[in-house]
Design a protein around this motif. Structure first.
Motif, PDB file in Angstrom:
ATOM      1  N   THR A 156      18.210   7.037  -7.919  1.00  0.00           N
ATOM      2  CA  THR A 156      17.923   8.468  -8.071  1.00  0.00           C
ATOM      3  C   THR A 156      16.455   8.795  -7.809  1.00  0.00           C
ATOM      4  OG1 THR A 156      17.595   8.137 -10.452  1.00  0.00           O
ATOM      5  CG2 THR A 156      19.804   8.776  -9.718  1.00  0.00           C
ATOM      6  N   ARG A 157      15.681   7.783  -7.402  1.00  0.00           N
ATOM      7  CA  ARG A 157      14.252   7.905  -7.083  1.00  0.00           C
ATOM      8  C   ARG A 157      13.412   8.366  -8.278  1.00  0.00           C
ATOM      9  NH1 ARG A 157      12.479   6.680  -1.894  1.00  0.00           N
ATOM     10  NH2 ARG A 157      10.507   6.629  -3.035  1.00  0.00           N
ATOM     11  N   LYS A 158      13.879   8.055  -9.484  1.00  0.00           N
ATOM     12  CA  LYS A 158      13.020   8.241 -10.649  1.00  0.00           C
ATOM     13  C   LYS A 158      11.862   7.250 -10.593  1.00  0.00           C
ATOM     14  CE  LYS A 158      16.591  10.016 -13.766  1.00  0.00           C
ATOM     15  NZ  LYS A 158      17.373   9.753 -15.009  1.00  0.00           N
ATOM     16  N   ILE A 159      12.107   6.139  -9.923  1.00  0.00           N
ATOM     17  CA  ILE A 159      11.071   5.136  -9.688  1.00  0.00           C
ATOM     18  C   ILE A 159      11.114   4.746  -8.216  1.00  0.00           C
ATOM     19  CG2 ILE A 159      11.039   4.216 -12.043  1.00  0.00           C
ATOM     20  CD1 ILE A 159      12.883   1.961 -11.090  1.00  0.00           C
ATOM     21  N   ALA A 160      10.009   4.207  -7.728  1.00  0.00           N
ATOM     22  CA  ALA A 160       9.958   3.759  -6.332  1.00  0.00           C
ATOM     23  C   ALA A 160      10.287   2.278  -6.212  1.00  0.00           C
ATOM     24  CB  ALA A 160       8.576   4.024  -5.745  1.00  0.00           C
ATOM     25  N   GLY A 161      10.359   1.610  -7.371  1.00  0.00           N
ATOM     26  CA  GLY A 161      10.674   0.192  -7.337  1.00  0.00           C
ATOM     27  C   GLY A 161      10.595  -0.404  -8.719  1.00  0.00           C
ATOM     28  N   PHE A 162      10.927  -1.677  -8.808  1.00  0.00           N
ATOM     29  CA  PHE A 162      10.845  -2.385 -10.084  1.00  0.00           C
ATOM     30  C   PHE A 162      10.611  -3.865  -9.821  1.00  0.00           C
ATOM     31  CE2 PHE A 162      15.449  -1.984  -9.058  1.00  0.00           C
ATOM     32  CZ  PHE A 162      15.809  -3.328  -8.953  1.00  0.00           C
ATOM     33  N   ILE A 163      10.063  -4.537 -10.820  1.00  0.00           N
ATOM     34  CA  ILE A 163       9.926  -5.979 -10.771  1.00  0.00           C
ATOM     35  C   ILE A 163      10.603  -6.521 -12.025  1.00  0.00           C
ATOM     36  CG2 ILE A 163       7.617  -5.912 -11.813  1.00  0.00           C
ATOM     37  CD1 ILE A 163       7.000  -8.471 -10.104  1.00  0.00           C
ATOM     38  N   VAL A 164      11.556  -7.440 -11.829  1.00  0.00           N
ATOM     39  CA  VAL A 164      12.390  -7.864 -12.948  1.00  0.00           C
ATOM     40  C   VAL A 164      13.108  -9.155 -12.600  1.00  0.00           C
ATOM     41  CG1 VAL A 164      14.554  -6.708 -12.295  1.00  0.00           C
ATOM     42  CG2 VAL A 164      13.946  -6.891 -14.728  1.00  0.00           C
ATOM     43  N   ALA A 165      13.749  -9.741 -13.595  1.00  0.00           N
ATOM     44  CA  ALA A 165      14.538 -10.951 -13.397  1.00  0.00           C
ATOM     45  C   ALA A 165      15.819 -10.632 -12.644  1.00  0.00           C
ATOM     46  CB  ALA A 165      14.865 -11.584 -14.750  1.00  0.00           C
ATOM     47  N   GLU A 166      16.390 -11.666 -12.067  1.00  0.00           N
ATOM     48  CA  GLU A 166      17.689 -11.533 -11.435  1.00  0.00           C
ATOM     49  C   GLU A 166      18.791 -11.418 -12.493  1.00  0.00           C
ATOM     50  OE1 GLU A 166      17.878 -10.963  -8.430  1.00  0.00           O
ATOM     51  OE2 GLU A 166      16.452 -12.120  -7.265  1.00  0.00           O
ATOM     52  N   PRO A 167      19.933 -10.798 -12.129  1.00  0.00           N
ATOM     53  CA  PRO A 167      20.353 -10.493 -10.764  1.00  0.00           C
ATOM     54  C   PRO A 167      20.134  -9.046 -10.324  1.00  0.00           C
ATOM     55  CG  PRO A 167      22.245 -10.303 -12.199  1.00  0.00           C
ATOM     56  CD  PRO A 167      21.068 -10.666 -13.088  1.00  0.00           C
ATOM     57  N   PHE A 168      19.250  -8.301 -10.981  1.00  0.00           N
ATOM     58  CA  PHE A 168      19.126  -6.878 -10.680  1.00  0.00           C
ATOM     59  C   PHE A 168      18.520  -6.615  -9.310  1.00  0.00           C
ATOM     60  CE2 PHE A 168      19.281  -7.400 -15.258  1.00  0.00           C
ATOM     61  CZ  PHE A 168      20.396  -6.628 -15.538  1.00  0.00           C
ATOM     62  N   ASN A 169      17.666  -7.523  -8.845  1.00  0.00           N
ATOM     63  CA  ASN A 169      17.161  -7.392  -7.474  1.00  0.00           C
ATOM     64  C   ASN A 169      18.298  -7.584  -6.477  1.00  0.00           C
ATOM     65  OD1 ASN A 169      14.163  -7.435  -8.266  1.00  0.00           O
ATOM     66  ND2 ASN A 169      14.934  -9.316  -9.199  1.00  0.00           N
ATOM     67  N   ALA A 170      19.148  -8.577  -6.732  1.00  0.00           N
ATOM     68  CA  ALA A 170      20.283  -8.832  -5.853  1.00  0.00           C
ATOM     69  C   ALA A 170      21.283  -7.682  -5.876  1.00  0.00           C
ATOM     70  CB  ALA A 170      20.980 -10.136  -6.262  1.00  0.00           C
ATOM     71  N   ILE A 171      21.469  -7.071  -7.045  1.00  0.00           N
ATOM     72  CA  ILE A 171      22.383  -5.923  -7.146  1.00  0.00           C
ATOM     73  C   ILE A 171      21.884  -4.767  -6.290  1.00  0.00           C
ATOM     74  CG2 ILE A 171      23.264  -4.155  -8.715  1.00  0.00           C
ATOM     75  CD1 ILE A 171      23.297  -6.319 -10.914  1.00  0.00           C
ATOM     76  N   THR A 182       0.816  -1.214   0.000  1.00  0.00           N
ATOM     77  CA  THR A 182       0.000   0.000   0.000  1.00  0.00           C
ATOM     78  C   THR A 182       0.853   1.268   0.000  1.00  0.00           C
ATOM     79  OG1 THR A 182      -0.225  -0.253   2.401  1.00  0.00           O
ATOM     80  CG2 THR A 182      -2.038  -1.059   1.033  1.00  0.00           C
ATOM     81  N   ASP A 183       2.124   1.168   0.408  1.00  0.00           N
ATOM     82  CA  ASP A 183       3.031   2.326   0.346  1.00  0.00           C
ATOM     83  C   ASP A 183       3.349   2.721  -1.094  1.00  0.00           C
ATOM     84  OD1 ASP A 183       3.143   2.359   3.102  1.00  0.00           O
ATOM     85  OD2 ASP A 183       5.060   1.291   3.224  1.00  0.00           O
ATOM     86  N   LEU A 184       2.993   1.865  -2.052  1.00  0.00           N
ATOM     87  CA  LEU A 184       3.251   2.162  -3.461  1.00  0.00           C
ATOM     88  C   LEU A 184       2.176   3.065  -4.057  1.00  0.00           C
ATOM     89  CD1 LEU A 184       4.383  -1.388  -4.577  1.00  0.00           C
ATOM     90  CD2 LEU A 184       5.837   0.613  -4.247  1.00  0.00           C
ATOM     91  N   SER A 185       1.155   3.389  -3.292  1.00  0.00           N
ATOM     92  CA  SER A 185       0.120   4.318  -3.737  1.00  0.00           C
ATOM     93  C   SER A 185       0.749   5.648  -4.143  1.00  0.00           C
ATOM     94  CB  SER A 185      -0.896   4.536  -2.614  1.00  0.00           C
ATOM     95  OG  SER A 185      -1.814   5.553  -2.955  1.00  0.00           O
ATOM     96  N   GLY A 186       0.427   6.110  -5.364  1.00  0.00           N
ATOM     97  CA  GLY A 186       0.970   7.376  -5.852  1.00  0.00           C
ATOM     98  C   GLY A 186       2.395   7.292  -6.355  1.00  0.00           C
ATOM     99  N   GLN A 187       2.920   6.091  -6.524  1.00  0.00           N
ATOM    100  CA  GLN A 187       4.322   5.912  -6.922  1.00  0.00           C
ATOM    101  C   GLN A 187       4.434   5.380  -8.361  1.00  0.00           C
ATOM    102  OE1 GLN A 187       6.732   6.883  -5.033  1.00  0.00           O
ATOM    103  NE2 GLN A 187       5.812   7.018  -2.996  1.00  0.00           N
ATOM    104  N   THR A 188       5.669   5.378  -8.868  1.00  0.00           N
ATOM    105  CA  THR A 188       5.975   4.856 -10.203  1.00  0.00           C
ATOM    106  C   THR A 188       6.852   3.625 -10.078  1.00  0.00           C
ATOM    107  OG1 THR A 188       5.836   7.040 -11.254  1.00  0.00           O
ATOM    108  CG2 THR A 188       7.100   5.347 -12.419  1.00  0.00           C
ATOM    109  N   LEU A 189       6.465   2.554 -10.773  1.00  0.00           N
ATOM    110  CA  LEU A 189       7.227   1.307 -10.782  1.00  0.00           C
ATOM    111  C   LEU A 189       7.639   0.969 -12.206  1.00  0.00           C
ATOM    112  CD1 LEU A 189       5.040  -0.944  -8.417  1.00  0.00           C
ATOM    113  CD2 LEU A 189       7.098   0.349  -7.818  1.00  0.00           C
ATOM    114  N   ALA A 190       8.769   0.286 -12.334  1.00  0.00           N
ATOM    115  CA  ALA A 190       9.268  -0.111 -13.648  1.00  0.00           C
ATOM    116  C   ALA A 190       9.052  -1.604 -13.869  1.00  0.00           C
ATOM    117  CB  ALA A 190      10.752   0.216 -13.784  1.00  0.00           C
ATOM    118  N   ILE A 191       8.696  -1.942 -15.098  1.00  0.00           N
ATOM    119  CA  ILE A 191       8.573  -3.332 -15.541  1.00  0.00           C
ATOM    120  C   ILE A 191       9.451  -3.492 -16.780  1.00  0.00           C
ATOM    121  CG2 ILE A 191       6.256  -3.702 -14.619  1.00  0.00           C
ATOM    122  CD1 ILE A 191       5.138  -3.122 -17.420  1.00  0.00           C
TER     123      ILE A 191
END
Length: 390
Positions: A190-205, A133-142
């Motif tokens: 740089t907070r251009k996005i609040a988060g992303f969902i993607v394949a590894e290893p970018f989450n681990a990075i 719910t903290d993602l309300s009003g935010q931008t996410l990358a896919i």
């Protein structure tokens, strides 16, 4: 124009008849010129490509007398898809929804011969975000609209009464943007996005650099979901079935090896490996392929993993393409917001797609030949019920 925007527009154009037809003609000409072409693998530098690369490193193609060229690394899905459609490469890993788009959106003659891997993706967010719910009003990358990442993310957001927008997000809205995986960590920093969902290893990075934290693993929402599939051209499947069968068998062996040699797999994929298949440090890839038990328990304790009884791995390898997955995927895609050309989706029948998109005879034969059902924890009837719980 930013490179990820150019790649998105390029990929969109590849699925129009006007753009794809010359590429398909080029592919036919290549096959006519050399119907016994060697195996040419195309891949992106993500862990999704693991079986293809392990099979090369461990000479699993060579021992089956399959001539194979050096695999070609591509930096974007647009480049990979264009190379495949035109016949420059003849075996690739591809996002499962993108495979649907490839065959039915562009009518490209290609089929899925097996799954490439399971799980291997996560929703990573800025450090100050603690719940969905903290993602309300935010931008996410896919990584792309036609991706399991988009499907799973939107399912999560809908469950928490968050809607999708392309505009500046208002309360209870989330803006989704398509972004190249390699750009996501920097955009989060740089907070251009609040988060992303993607394949590894970018989450681990993002984790290792302290720039973000994992909020959910995709396979903790959709149990044992596939992410990338292995695709080959129809003409190879029809004209060289023994060759395709041998390739499938080699890739199955590579999956078995990767499941039981996780540290070695991380090394051979890394920039420290002999082939330097990927530009990632071995420590990052080990974090994905062989996470410490204490780290995994921390995810459980913090409720990042909500279904520990599912016994998911951060990434796992299992080759059989369950038809229930394909049928469920089509249904979910028809109920997922997807930008661009998508009308073809609503004409698809899930049962028909499961029959037409996937050719499972090669992997069935390999599983039986090597009695590999138990090694992959597969039931011999090769059926299951899909489990999706946020």
């Amino acid at each position: 124009m930013p490179s990820n925007r150019r790649d998105f527009l390029k990929l969109m154009s590849l699925f129009s008849l006007a753009t794809s037809l010359p590429l398909l003609q080029a592919c036919s000409e290549r096959f006519a010129f050399n119907p016994n072409a060697p195996l040419r693998i195309g891949y992106l530098p993500i862990t999704d490509a693991t079986p293809l690369l392990v099979a090369i490193d461990q000479k699993m193609f060579e021992k089956r007398d399959i001539a194979v060229e050096k695999p070609v690394l591509f930096r974007s899905w647009a480049q990979l898809v264009e190379a495949f459609i035109s016949g420059q490469v003849n075996a690739i890993h591809l996002l499962s929804p993108m495979a649907v788009w490839l065959r039915y959106g562009s009518t490209a003659p290609a089929k899925v011969i097996m799954w490439n891997h399971m799980a291997g993706s996560a929703l990573t967010v800025a450090p100050d975000i603690d719940q969905i719910t903290d993602l309300s009003g935010q931008t996410l990358a896919i990584p792309f609209w036609y991706s399991i990442h988009n499907v799973v993310l939107q399912h999560i957001l809908k469950t928490h009464q968050l809607s999708i927008t392309h505009q500046t997000p208002q309360p209870n809205e989330v803006r989704l943007v398509v972004m190249a995986p390699s750009d996501m960590v920097a955009a989060l920093a740089t907070r251009k996005i609040a988060g992303f969902i993607v394949a590894e290893p970018f989450n681990a990075i993002a984790e290792q650099k302290g720039l973000g934290k994992i909020l959910r693993f995709s396979a903790d929402v959709w149990k044992d979901h596939s992410c990338c599939l292995t695709l080959m051209h129809d003409h190879d499947i029809e004209q060289r079935p023994e060759w395709v069968g041998s390739i499938t068998e080699a890739l199955m062996e590579a999956q078995l090896w990767a499941n039981t040699h996780r540290v070695q797999t991380a090394h051979l994929l890394s920039k420290q490996g002999t082939h330097q298949f990927m530009p990632h440090d071995v420590s990052i890839l080990e974090q994905v392929l062989n996470p410490a038990p204490t780290d995994w328990q921390r995810y459980i304790d913090k409720k990042i993993i909500r279904h520990p009884d599912w016994q998911q791995n951060r990434i796992a390898f299992q080759p059989y393409p369950y038809r229930s997955y394909t049928e469920t995927l089509i249904t979910l895609l028809q109920n997922t917001h997807i930008a661009g050309v998508n009308r073809f989706l609503y004409d698809l029948d899930p049962v028909t797609v499961a029959d037409d998109l996937v050719d499972d005879r090669f992997i069935k034969a390999a599983l039986i030949k090597h009695q590999a059902f138990d090694a992959f924890n597969l039931p011999e009837h090769l059926t299951r019920q899909e489990l999706i719980i946020v």
